[in-house]
Design a protein around this motif. Structure first.
Motif, mmCIF file in Angstrom:
data_model
loop_
_atom_site.group_PDB
_atom_site.id
_atom_site.type_symbol
_atom_site.label_atom_id
_atom_site.label_comp_id
_atom_site.label_asym_id
_atom_site.label_seq_id
_atom_site.Cartn_x
_atom_site.Cartn_y
_atom_site.Cartn_z
ATOM 1 N N GLY A 1 0.832 -1.208 0.000
ATOM 2 C CA GLY A 1 0.000 0.000 0.000
ATOM 3 C C GLY A 1 0.859 1.247 0.000
ATOM 4 N N ARG B 1 -5.509 0.721 -4.002
ATOM 5 C CA ARG B 1 -5.861 1.591 -5.116
ATOM 6 C C ARG B 1 -4.930 2.787 -5.292
ATOM 7 N NH1 ARG B 1 -11.700 4.269 -6.476
ATOM 8 N NH2 ARG B 1 -10.977 6.045 -5.299
ATOM 9 N N PRO B 2 -4.607 3.506 -4.201
ATOM 10 C CA PRO B 2 -3.734 4.670 -4.426
ATOM 11 C C PRO B 2 -2.412 4.276 -5.085
ATOM 12 C CG PRO B 2 -4.512 4.613 -2.141
ATOM 13 C CD PRO B 2 -5.044 3.391 -2.798
ATOM 14 N N GLY C 1 -9.673 -4.750 -4.207
ATOM 15 C CA GLY C 1 -10.639 -3.990 -3.425
ATOM 16 C C GLY C 1 -11.951 -3.887 -4.154
ATOM 17 N N GLN C 2 -12.821 -3.121 -3.562
ATOM 18 C CA GLN C 2 -14.156 -2.972 -4.097
ATOM 19 C C GLN C 2 -14.144 -2.604 -5.580
ATOM 20 O OE1 GLN C 2 -16.596 -0.184 -1.930
ATOM 21 N NE2 GLN C 2 -18.201 -1.616 -2.447
ATOM 22 N N GLY D 1 1.882 -2.095 4.609
ATOM 23 C CA GLY D 1 1.669 -0.650 4.455
ATOM 24 C C GLY D 1 0.316 -0.319 3.870
ATOM 25 N N GLY E 1 -6.192 -0.657 5.385
ATOM 26 C CA GLY E 1 -7.341 -1.543 5.583
ATOM 27 C C GLY E 1 -8.668 -0.808 5.540
ATOM 28 N N THR F 1 3.026 0.289 10.490
ATOM 29 C CA THR F 1 3.619 1.041 11.599
ATOM 30 C C THR F 1 2.573 1.472 12.626
ATOM 31 O OG1 THR F 1 3.462 2.897 10.081
ATOM 32 C CG2 THR F 1 5.673 2.046 10.506
ATOM 33 N N THR G 1 -20.008 3.755 0.372
ATOM 34 C CA THR G 1 -19.232 2.523 0.548
ATOM 35 C C THR G 1 -18.543 2.398 1.912
ATOM 36 O OG1 THR G 1 -17.438 3.602 -0.640
ATOM 37 C CG2 THR G 1 -18.808 2.085 -1.900
ATOM 38 N N PRO H 1 -20.635 3.267 -7.368
ATOM 39 C CA PRO H 1 -19.371 3.760 -7.944
ATOM 40 C C PRO H 1 -19.137 3.375 -9.409
ATOM 41 C CG PRO H 1 -18.982 2.844 -5.766
ATOM 42 C CD PRO H 1 -20.440 2.659 -6.055
HETATM 43 C C1 FAD Z 1 -15.816 4.466 -3.976
HETATM 44 C C2 FAD Z 1 -14.454 4.099 -3.478
HETATM 45 C C3 FAD Z 1 -13.886 2.912 -3.887
HETATM 46 C C4 FAD Z 1 -12.605 2.537 -3.450
HETATM 47 N N1 FAD Z 1 -12.098 1.350 -3.859
HETATM 48 C C5 FAD Z 1 -10.888 0.940 -3.397
HETATM 49 C C6 FAD Z 1 -10.345 -0.316 -3.763
HETATM 50 O O1 FAD Z 1 -10.911 -1.048 -4.559
HETATM 51 N N2 FAD Z 1 -9.148 -0.680 -3.257
HETATM 52 C C7 FAD Z 1 -8.437 0.106 -2.408
HETATM 53 O O2 FAD Z 1 -7.354 -0.311 -1.978
HETATM 54 N N3 FAD Z 1 -8.927 1.312 -2.056
HETATM 55 C C8 FAD Z 1 -10.126 1.754 -2.529
HETATM 56 N N4 FAD Z 1 -10.583 2.983 -2.170
HETATM 57 C C9 FAD Z 1 -9.705 3.861 -1.398
HETATM 58 C C10 FAD Z 1 -9.712 3.532 0.085
HETATM 59 O O3 FAD Z 1 -10.735 4.263 0.718
HETATM 60 C C11 FAD Z 1 -8.357 3.934 0.745
HETATM 61 O O4 FAD Z 1 -8.115 5.288 0.488
HETATM 62 C C12 FAD Z 1 -7.178 3.117 0.245
HETATM 63 O O5 FAD Z 1 -7.448 1.733 0.331
HETATM 64 C C13 FAD Z 1 -5.964 3.425 1.068
HETATM 65 O O6 FAD Z 1 -4.824 2.784 0.522
HETATM 66 P P1 FAD Z 1 -3.575 2.441 1.451
HETATM 67 O O7 FAD Z 1 -4.006 1.578 2.549
HETATM 68 O O8 FAD Z 1 -2.506 1.936 0.555
HETATM 69 O O9 FAD Z 1 -3.095 3.886 1.918
HETATM 70 P P2 FAD Z 1 -3.264 4.678 3.355
HETATM 71 O O10 FAD Z 1 -4.676 4.654 3.766
HETATM 72 O O11 FAD Z 1 -2.568 5.924 3.128
HETATM 73 O O12 FAD Z 1 -2.499 3.725 4.308
HETATM 74 C C14 FAD Z 1 -1.122 3.572 4.339
HETATM 75 C C15 FAD Z 1 -0.816 2.706 5.524
HETATM 76 O O13 FAD Z 1 0.570 2.449 5.566
HETATM 77 C C16 FAD Z 1 1.041 2.539 6.896
HETATM 78 N N5 FAD Z 1 2.459 2.887 6.822
HETATM 79 C C17 FAD Z 1 3.011 4.089 6.581
HETATM 80 N N6 FAD Z 1 4.361 3.981 6.576
HETATM 81 C C18 FAD Z 1 4.643 2.689 6.777
HETATM 82 C C19 FAD Z 1 5.853 1.958 6.865
HETATM 83 N N7 FAD Z 1 7.032 2.541 6.706
HETATM 84 N N8 FAD Z 1 5.797 0.645 7.120
HETATM 85 C C20 FAD Z 1 4.583 0.024 7.266
HETATM 86 N N9 FAD Z 1 3.414 0.675 7.198
HETATM 87 C C21 FAD Z 1 3.452 1.981 6.947
HETATM 88 C C22 FAD Z 1 0.181 3.585 7.540
HETATM 89 O O14 FAD Z 1 0.129 3.372 8.933
HETATM 90 C C23 FAD Z 1 -1.176 3.337 6.866
HETATM 91 O O15 FAD Z 1 -1.948 2.424 7.616
HETATM 92 C C24 FAD Z 1 -11.871 3.391 -2.588
HETATM 93 C C25 FAD Z 1 -12.450 4.582 -2.173
HETATM 94 C C26 FAD Z 1 -13.703 4.953 -2.611
HETATM 95 C C27 FAD Z 1 -14.299 6.242 -2.125
#
Ligand code: FAD
Lengths: 323, 249
Positions: free
Chosen positions: A209, A236-237, A251-252, A266, A269, A288, B13, B37
């Motif tokens: 992530g 997704r990001p 994901g969704q 990373g 969830g 973390t 969602t 979506p």
């Molecule tokens: C309609 C809709 C649909 C969506 N569909 C999807 C989907 O299909 N799939 C999806 O993934 N998202 C989807 N999203 C986006 C979702 O809401 C989240 O924004 C996204 O999942 C966040 O991605 P992430 O966990 O990688 O990033 P973040 O939320 O930014 O999380 C990063 C994580 O990494 C941890 N971290 C930071 N540094 C470190 C390190 N050095 N070591 C270990 N951990 C670290 C942080 O503590 C944090 O928990 C959707 C959103 C919407 C509104």
């Protein structure tokens, strides 16, 4: 009476999900005390067809026609509906993958047969016929009764155990019609990456992530995947940023998967992320933030910096694999 | 040419769903309703296609099956840019029922491309698009991640296992779309919101048709056991647990 199992083949070969589906359909046939008939469309050799008996099919039908070069949902629907009719099918089962999702709704309308999609368990009851399915992207389940004489079910991938049997299925090749006059779509080009483990088929998935910080840090994830024979995935990001290809996004709004092990590194969830991975048998998280929601979905966790934990994890896996 | 986009009205969602009436109904108190979506992305793509005059698209219509409570969601689609809307005034009983109503609504005009999302985020059925195509007797392409218009035909990208297919398709066509169809959903501008109030929203009464399935009750997932934490200095422990306790590697 029969249970008709539509088994997809990939260039004449079956996959684990094919055998899961046959195991599932055969169990339903047992519940109904009737025959399990597997049907596959397009040439498959006898040795491969016989494998379906090993998972419980009483009969295997290979529907063939030299014209069958591509998937066409209308023609496939006609073929399956024809056999459903001829074999007096009470239940038709398909995989809940892209092919199943294209065919099951059409069959439902064609045969006026109620559809329970994405089921993961055997029917809870036969009379009335009730099934259990995931709704609200995994945040709840629903009990659904199918009211029609013919029932159609699509089975979620990796949700049903393989059940071996010692049946020697009766195999037959049947020439079917393939109508090209109605084909208004034409496949011009196919781009395919060979040799990559498909995310939807993988038993182990290693996923990164935004916490991975940059695409440059993916080395240990790729190495782990290689060591474990795993597929790689991302949130997704990460694919939006272009750190990883779009087909890795789970994901969704991405791929919905159910591996035995999902290692989330990373990844916070978010509910939309969990919607695609919550059916995994085991979720392991490295993060973390001890309060990250991913830990509520995980069975095992490491609170720590991925940059520091991953190299150690790679070493431990190498040791395990004797490398 | 004309495009129809089927839209479903679903809880946001991030909603923590709760149920009432002995787990027979979702508790709608406090729920934010959104355009599903996928459907929002389909609408975005339809409008992008219409923006290019060389594509010759006269109108983009949205259709929804729902009681009057879904109108704010439909108005939102109009605010984003749809030209007009159809609401079939019925409580969606099951996917078959919804698809039959949409098919009836779609028959009133010659729509060349009909967009449906791969699933709605509430029932996760992945069924309405395929059923609609079958009711109408139209070809359908599923797993669609891109649609262009070239020489009076749709050129569609379909995701397949490990790759893509490029398909050209004559009209009419049902495209069942997924990720990739548009980058980001288009957002309604102030002007769009003002205009949406006066755009045509036709209400159709449902055709009589039986549902084939019945939702009896909901259940909540079993809570997962608490997470076991492993020492970050010693990930070997994790490997041992995965091997000996979980038995998955
Ligand atoms: C309609 C809709 C649909 C969506 N569909 C999807 C989907 O299909 N799939 C999806 O993934 N998202 C989807 N999203 C986006 C979702 O809401 C989240 O924004 C996204 O999942 C966040 O991605 P992430 O966990 O990688 O990033 P973040 O939320 O930014 O999380 C990063 C994580 O990494 C941890 N971290 C930071 N540094 C470190 C390190 N050095 N070591 C270990 N951990 C670290 C942080 O503590 C944090 O928990 C959707 C959103 C919407 C509104």
């Amino acid at each position: 009476m029969s249970v008709l199992i539509f088994v997809e083949n990939w260039d004449g070969k079956f996959k684990k999900l094919s055998f899961e589906l046959v195991s599932y359909g055969s169990k339903i046939a047992e519940m109904l005390a009737t025959e399990a008939i597997a049907i596959t469309i397009g040439n498959v050799d006898n040795a491969e067809l016989a494998k379906l008996g090993k998972y419980g099919a009483d009969r295997v039908i290979n529907a063939v026609n030299d014209g069958i070069q591509i998937f066409d949902s209308q023609n496939f629907t006609s073929i399956i509906a024809g056999f459903a009719d001829k074999e007096n099918a009470r239940v038709i089962v398909l995989s809940n993958n892209s092919t199943g999702k294209a065919l099951a709704p059409r069959l439902s309308v064609r045969l006026k047969a109620g559809l329970g999609s994405g089921v993961s368990k055997l029917p809870a009851n036969i009379e009335p016929f009730s099934v259990f399915k995931k709704v609200y992207s995994g945040n709840a389940f629903a009990n659904i009764v199918i009211k029609t004489d013919i029932k159609i079910l699509t089975l979620a991938q990796n949700s049903f155990e393989l059940i071996e049997s010692d049946k020697n299925a009766d195999i037959s090749q049947v020439l079917v019609e393939w109508d090209t006059s109605g084909l208004k779509t034409k496949v011009n080009e196919v781009q395919k990456q060979e040799g990559k483990i498909l995310l939807t088929d993988a038993d182990v998935v290693i996923s990164g992530g935004r916490g991975m910080k940059s695409s440059d840090n993916w080395g240990p994830i790729l190495e782990l995947a290689d060591l474990l024979g795993a597929a790689t995935a991302c949130s997704r990001p990460v694919s939006d940023e272009g750190w990883r290809p779009h087909d890795e996004h789970t994901g969704q709004t991405g791929k919905i998967i159910a591996p035995n092990l999902y290692l989330a590194i990373g990844i916070s969830g978010a509910t939309q992320h969990l919607a695609g991975v919550s059916s995994s048998k085991f979720i392991v998280a490295i993060n973390t933030d001890k309060d990250a929601p991913i830990f509520s979905a995980a069975q095992y966790g490491i609170i720590g910096d991925a940059g520091k934990v991953l190299p150690k994890l790679v070493e431990a896996v190498k040791e395990l694999k004797g490398k | 040419m004309k495009i129809l986009v089927c839209i479903s009205h679903v809880p946001d969602t991030t909603t923590k769903v709760k149920f009432i009436d002995d787990f027979k109904k979702i508790d709608i108190a406090g729920i934010q309703w959104i355009i599903n979506p996928w459907d929002e992305l389909s609408l975005t793509r339809a409008l992008e296609l219409k923006d290019d005059p060389s594509n010759g698209i006269q109108s983009v219509t949205v259709a929804n099956v729902g009681l009057v409570g879904t109108e704010p969601t439909i108005r939102k689609a109009l605010a984003i840019g749809a030209d007009d809307a159809i609401r079939v005034n019925a409580d969606p009983k099951d996917a078959y029922y919804v698809a039959a109503q949409l098919a009836n609504a779609a028959k009133s005009e010659q729509y060349d491309i009909i967009f449906c999302g791969i699933e709605s985020s509430d029932y996760n059925g992945s069924t309405v698009g395929g059923m609609l195509a079958e009711f109408l007797g139209y070809p359908s392409i599923s797993s669609v991640s891109g649609v262009k218009i070239e020489n009076g035909q749709a050129v569609v990208t379909r995701e397949i296992d490990g790759g893509k297919e490029l398909i050209s398709a004559a009209y009419p066509l049902v495209a069942i779309v997924q990720k990739g169809i548009a980058k980001e959903p288009r957002i309604a501008a102030m002007r769009g919101i003002m205009m949406a109030r006066t755009k045509p929203l036709k209400v159709l009464e449902p055709v009589e048709i039986d549902s084939l399935t019945e939702l009896i009750s909901f259940e909540m997932p079993k809570p997962r056991a608490a997470c076991k934490f492993v020492d970050p200095e010693n990930p070997r422990q994790l490997i041992e647990l995965l091997q000996n306790e979980a038995k998955i590697i």
